[in-house]
Design a protein around this motif. Structure first.
Motif: not given
Lengths: 267, 69
Positions: B13-22
């Motif tokens: 999965m791709q996620i925006i950089k610096d995303s937290s677990v929350a």
């Protein structure tokens, strides 16, 4: 007067019913709800698996609504490392220290690997878990588990899912008589009489999954086994009579009718 | 927008950089209770979800309960 089993403490839970219900093998989550209600069981086991939006949420909500004690297990773990990570995830998800520790050796026997089990028990007890250790019916291992910090020791009656009942009752009796922690018979129960027998041997509860969830009528079997476990516990407390070799009449010999003797005054 | 690649229960999965677990948990619309996760084999307590930042190639195991004896 209606005698009921007294309350018993297993780890962080206090329960009255002597049936711990395993939820594995149920046809649906709705049936699990009905089985819990039919049996009056106050503690149920669950497995820890990868999150699945529909089924995970539905089971969690049912158990929350019914306010039962949820006992997560480490089913499927083959070594202490896997079991410890699974246990930590379970504690985080369910906010309970209670844990049914299963570390199996192979998928043919599903019997515990005692070496990995002892290691995992010791480590998890040190991490504050209340370990319910699923073990073989070996009195020596049972004692070692207690010494390693297990809160509850759970010997099998026979291999998981076999329904073969209690293959070595003498071992179960020895485990019970030597234990300072509660003993729960786990695995092998096939029908109500097996549960009664386990309790008569002195176990504090029975853990039953397949015998209920895979019965033709799971709800009826749940009630039968719950009643059987309670009956066995009451019988154990009430105390069975000693066994004898020859018969012994329970009716008195005095006062029997006699057709042959005439009154003395008639002579 | 820069993204990082993570895996959740084996799926990439791709996620925006610096995303937290929350951030991830909210994106996945997870329930408030009954779930837990580990990153690269270490459990991440719920109390730290907001402060733990996801890194490229993090392997996440996300669990809940299932039927089981």
């Amino acid at each position: 007067m209606n005698f009921l089993p007294e309350q018993v403490t297993f780890g962080e839970a206090k329960i009255n019913s002597r049936l711990i219900l395993g939820t594995g093998g149920a046809p649906s989550n709705q049936v699990i709800r009905e089985i819990i209600e039919a049996s009056g069981s106050e503690m149920v086991t669950v497995a820890i698996r990868r999150y699945h939006p529909q089924s995970s949420n539905s089971l969690y909500k049912i158990l929350e609504q019914l306010k039962v004690n949820v006992l997560p297990n480490t089913a499927g773990c083959y070594n202490a490392r896997e079991a410890i990570l699974t246990a930590q995830l379970a504690r985080e998800a369910l906010q309970t220290n209670n844990l049914k520790l299963e570390v199996i050796a192979d998928d043919k026997t599903l019997m515990p690997d005692p070496f990995e089990l002892l290691d995992a028990t010791e480590e998890l007890a040190n991490l504050g878990f209340k370990v319910f250790a699923y073990t073989n019916d070996d009195p020596v291992i049972a004692k070692r588990l207690e010494q390693c910090g297990a809160e509850v020791v759970m010997p099998l009656g026979s291999p998981i899912g076999t329904g073969l009942g209690i293959r070595n009752p003498h071992n179960i009796e020895m485990i019970v008589s030597n234990a300072k922690v509660p003993i729960v018979l786990d695995a092998g129960i096939g029908t109500a009489s097996d549960a009664t027998f386990a309790m008569e041997l002195g176990c504090d509860a029975v853990l039953v999954a397949s015998a209920i969830t895979k019965a033709k009528q799971p709800l009826m079997m749940a009630q039968a086994i719950a009643n059987a476990a309670n009956a066995g516990h009451l019988a154990r407390v009430a105390g069975r009579i000693p066994k004898r070799y020859w018969a012994q009449a329970s009716s008195p010999n005095e006062g029997m009718i006699n057709l042959d003797v005439k009154p003395a005054s008639w002579e | 927008m820069e993204v990082v690649k993570i895996s959740i229960n084996g799926a990439t999965m791709q996620i925006i950089k610096d995303s937290s677990v929350a951030d991830l948990v909210s994106q996945l619309e997870l329930p408030n209770a009954g779930v837990a996760l580990a990153i690269n084999g270490s459990v991440i307590p719920k109390s730290t979800w907001a402060s733990v930042i996801l890194a490229d190639k993090d392997r996440i195991e996300l669990i809940s309960i299932a039927q089981g004896g």
